[in-house]
Write a protein that holds these residues in place. Structure first.
Motif, PDB file in Angstrom:
ATOM      1  N   ALA A  45      24.371 -21.947 -58.735  1.00 40.19           N
ATOM      2  CA  ALA A  45      25.332 -22.755 -58.863  1.00 40.19           C
ATOM      3  C   ALA A  45      26.423 -23.369 -58.056  1.00 40.19           C
ATOM      4  CB  ALA A  45      26.790 -21.805 -59.700  1.00 40.19           C
ATOM      5  N   LEU A  46      25.894 -22.214 -56.831  1.00 36.72           N
ATOM      6  CA  LEU A  46      26.573 -22.002 -54.940  1.00 36.72           C
ATOM      7  C   LEU A  46      25.706 -24.235 -54.128  1.00 36.72           C
ATOM      8  CD1 LEU A  46      27.565 -18.913 -53.803  1.00 36.72           C
ATOM      9  CD2 LEU A  46      29.297 -20.692 -54.698  1.00 36.72           C
ATOM     10  N   ILE A  47      24.631 -23.508 -54.783  1.00 39.53           N
ATOM     11  CA  ILE A  47      23.780 -24.094 -53.988  1.00 39.53           C
ATOM     12  C   ILE A  47      23.321 -25.175 -54.753  1.00 39.53           C
ATOM     13  CG2 ILE A  47      20.526 -24.813 -53.938  1.00 39.53           C
ATOM     14  CD1 ILE A  47      20.703 -21.859 -53.846  1.00 39.53           C
ATOM     15  N   GLU A  48      23.280 -26.120 -55.999  1.00 38.46           N
ATOM     16  CA  GLU A  48      23.752 -26.750 -57.083  1.00 38.46           C
ATOM     17  C   GLU A  48      25.119 -27.313 -56.246  1.00 38.46           C
ATOM     18  OE1 GLU A  48      24.429 -28.004 -61.071  1.00 38.46           O
ATOM     19  OE2 GLU A  48      22.942 -26.653 -60.779  1.00 38.46           O
ATOM     20  N   LYS A  49      26.535 -26.423 -56.117  1.00 37.54           N
ATOM     21  CA  LYS A  49      27.188 -27.632 -55.892  1.00 37.54           C
ATOM     22  C   LYS A  49      27.709 -28.474 -54.268  1.00 37.54           C
ATOM     23  CE  LYS A  49      32.566 -27.419 -56.218  1.00 37.54           C
ATOM     24  NZ  LYS A  49      33.539 -26.546 -56.457  1.00 37.54           N
ATOM     25  N   GLY A  50      26.529 -27.345 -53.445  1.00 39.10           N
ATOM     26  CA  GLY A  50      26.221 -28.205 -52.173  1.00 39.10           C
ATOM     27  C   GLY A  50      26.983 -27.092 -51.263  1.00 39.10           C
ATOM     28  N   LEU A  51      27.568 -25.516 -51.341  1.00 38.45           N
ATOM     29  CA  LEU A  51      27.712 -25.098 -51.079  1.00 38.45           C
ATOM     30  C   LEU A  51      27.472 -23.713 -49.450  1.00 38.45           C
ATOM     31  CD1 LEU A  51      30.647 -23.861 -53.153  1.00 38.45           C
ATOM     32  CD2 LEU A  51      30.651 -25.224 -51.719  1.00 38.45           C
ATOM     33  N   VAL A  52      25.766 -23.834 -50.545  1.00 39.04           N
ATOM     34  CA  VAL A  52      24.755 -22.883 -49.940  1.00 39.04           C
ATOM     35  C   VAL A  52      24.403 -23.447 -49.986  1.00 39.04           C
ATOM     36  CG1 VAL A  52      23.545 -20.614 -49.974  1.00 39.04           C
ATOM     37  CG2 VAL A  52      26.003 -20.666 -50.666  1.00 39.04           C
ATOM     38  N   LYS A  53      22.338 -23.338 -48.667  1.00 37.05           N
ATOM     39  CA  LYS A  53      21.209 -23.762 -48.808  1.00 37.05           C
ATOM     40  C   LYS A  53      20.565 -22.749 -48.411  1.00 37.05           C
ATOM     41  CE  LYS A  53      21.453 -25.619 -43.464  1.00 37.05           C
ATOM     42  NZ  LYS A  53      20.695 -26.673 -43.291  1.00 37.05           N
ATOM     43  N   VAL A  54      18.945 -22.748 -48.761  1.00 34.15           N
ATOM     44  CA  VAL A  54      17.892 -21.464 -48.534  1.00 34.15           C
ATOM     45  C   VAL A  54      17.157 -21.727 -47.277  1.00 34.15           C
ATOM     46  CG1 VAL A  54      16.588 -20.261 -49.297  1.00 34.15           C
ATOM     47  CG2 VAL A  54      18.686 -21.119 -50.621  1.00 34.15           C
ATOM     48  N   GLU A  55      16.838 -21.713 -46.971  1.00 28.41           N
ATOM     49  CA  GLU A  55      15.508 -21.866 -46.423  1.00 28.41           C
ATOM     50  C   GLU A  55      14.692 -19.734 -45.829  1.00 28.41           C
ATOM     51  OE1 GLU A  55      17.185 -22.035 -41.686  1.00 28.41           O
ATOM     52  OE2 GLU A  55      17.946 -24.083 -42.027  1.00 28.41           O
ATOM     53  N   ARG A  56      13.631 -20.339 -46.308  1.00 28.47           N
ATOM     54  CA  ARG A  56      12.863 -19.377 -46.074  1.00 28.47           C
ATOM     55  C   ARG A  56      11.894 -19.115 -44.405  1.00 28.47           C
ATOM     56  NH1 ARG A  56       7.774 -20.557 -50.314  1.00 28.47           N
ATOM     57  NH2 ARG A  56       8.562 -20.220 -52.364  1.00 28.47           N
ATOM     58  N   PHE A  57      11.414 -17.437 -44.666  1.00 28.16           N
ATOM     59  CA  PHE A  57      11.422 -17.231 -43.613  1.00 28.16           C
ATOM     60  C   PHE A  57       9.829 -17.812 -42.896  1.00 28.16           C
ATOM     61  CE2 PHE A  57      14.463 -13.945 -43.840  1.00 28.16           C
ATOM     62  CZ  PHE A  57      15.313 -14.465 -42.940  1.00 28.16           C
ATOM     63  N   ALA A  58       9.903 -18.607 -42.411  1.00 29.21           N
ATOM     64  CA  ALA A  58       8.376 -19.086 -42.092  1.00 29.21           C
ATOM     65  C   ALA A  58       7.236 -18.271 -41.187  1.00 29.21           C
ATOM     66  CB  ALA A  58       8.377 -20.211 -40.799  1.00 29.21           C
ATOM     67  N   HIS A  59       7.725 -17.680 -40.642  1.00 29.08           N
ATOM     68  CA  HIS A  59       7.179 -16.844 -39.754  1.00 29.08           C
ATOM     69  C   HIS A  59       7.106 -15.004 -40.606  1.00 29.08           C
ATOM     70  CE1 HIS A  59       5.860 -19.288 -36.945  1.00 29.08           C
ATOM     71  NE2 HIS A  59       7.053 -19.556 -37.359  1.00 29.08           N
ATOM     72  N   SER A  60       8.302 -14.580 -41.537  1.00 25.15           N
ATOM     73  CA  SER A  60       7.801 -13.406 -42.115  1.00 25.15           C
ATOM     74  C   SER A  60       6.783 -12.749 -43.534  1.00 25.15           C
ATOM     75  CB  SER A  60       9.206 -13.667 -43.314  1.00 25.15           C
ATOM     76  OG  SER A  60       9.396 -12.036 -44.675  1.00 25.15           O
ATOM     77  N   ASP A  61       6.079 -11.853 -43.253  1.00 24.46           N
ATOM     78  CA  ASP A  61       5.237 -11.760 -43.730  1.00 24.46           C
ATOM     79  C   ASP A  61       5.684 -10.906 -45.309  1.00 24.46           C
ATOM     80  OD1 ASP A  61       3.358 -11.043 -41.638  1.00 24.46           O
ATOM     81  OD2 ASP A  61       4.144  -8.679 -41.225  1.00 24.46           O
ATOM     82  N   ASN A  62       7.051 -11.208 -45.445  1.00 21.67           N
ATOM     83  CA  ASN A  62       7.352 -10.740 -46.764  1.00 21.67           C
ATOM     84  C   ASN A  62       7.458 -12.414 -47.775  1.00 21.67           C
ATOM     85  OD1 ASN A  62       8.516 -10.965 -49.182  1.00 21.67           O
ATOM     86  ND2 ASN A  62       9.870  -9.212 -49.002  1.00 21.67           N
ATOM     87  N   LYS A  63       6.626 -13.167 -47.971  1.00 19.71           N
ATOM     88  CA  LYS A  63       7.508 -14.474 -47.825  1.00 19.71           C
ATOM     89  C   LYS A  63       8.406 -14.448 -48.980  1.00 19.71           C
ATOM     90  CE  LYS A  63       4.071 -15.928 -45.384  1.00 19.71           C
ATOM     91  NZ  LYS A  63       4.732 -16.840 -43.660  1.00 19.71           N
TER      92      LYS A  63
END
Length: 144
Positions: A68-86
Motif C-alpha cells: 500500500a505504501l509503495i502503491e501510494k508512492g511513499l516508499v520505493k524498493v530496491e534489491r541489493f544488487a550484490h547480496s548473497d541473499n536475493k
C-alpha cells in the motif's frame, strides 16, 4: 467497543472512537498511527520478517502495508544488487514519503501535546479537590 471513522468514498461512517484512516488506494486503508510507525521503521529494516516483528504485525499484514505504501508512492524498493541473499531489499522513503512522515509526526506531536495539557488540567483539578476536602483520619472499629 471500537468503531472507527473510515472513508469509503462518500459518505463518511462515524463511530464512537475516532482514528484517522488514510485511504491508500481503491481498497487499502491504514490508520495514521500505523502509517507513521511503518514509515519510521521501513528504512531501517532489510526484510519483511524483521519489519513485521518490529511493527508487531504478521508478515502477511506487513506485506500488505508495504504494498500500500509503495502503491501510494511513499516508499520505493530496491534489491541489493550484490547480496548473497536475493530476498533482501532496501526500502527507501520517496520525497512524498518523507513529506507524509513529517506531516504525520507533526500531527502526532500536536495530539500528544493536547492530551498532555488535558492530563495536566485533570491533575490540577484533582489536587484542588484533595486540598478542599478536610483530611480524614482512618477510622478504626472501636469495640469494647
Amino acid at each position: 467497543m471500537n468503531i472507527y471513522k473510515i472513508k469509503h468514498g462518500n459518505p463518511l461512517i462515524y463511530g464512537v472512537e475516532y482514528t484517522h484512516v488514510q485511504k491508500l488506494s481503491k481498497h487499502k486503508t491504514m490508520d495514521s498511527a500505523t502509517q507513521l510507525e511503518a514509515l519510521r521503521q521501513v528504512t531501517q529494516q532489510h526484510n519483511q520478517r524483521t519489519l513485521a516483528k518490529n511493527l508487531g504485525f504478521s508478515v502477511g499484514k506487513t506485506n500488505y502495508l508495504l504494498k500500500a505504501l509503495i502503491e501510494k508512492g511513499l516508499v520505493k524498493v530496491e534489491r541489493f544488487a550484490h547480496s548473497d541473499n536475493k530476498l533482501n531489499y532496501r526500502y527507501l522513503l520517496t520525497p512524498k514519503g518523507i513529506a507524509q512522515r513529517i506531516a504525520l509526526t507533526e500531527t502526532f506531536i500536536q495530539r500528544k501535546k493536547q492530551e498532555y495539557d488535558a492530563l495536566q488540567q485533570e491533575l490540577i483539578q484533582l489536587h484542588n479537590q484533595n486540598h478542599e476536602q478536610p483530611a480524614q483520619s482512618p477510622t478504626r472499629d472501636k469495640r469494647p
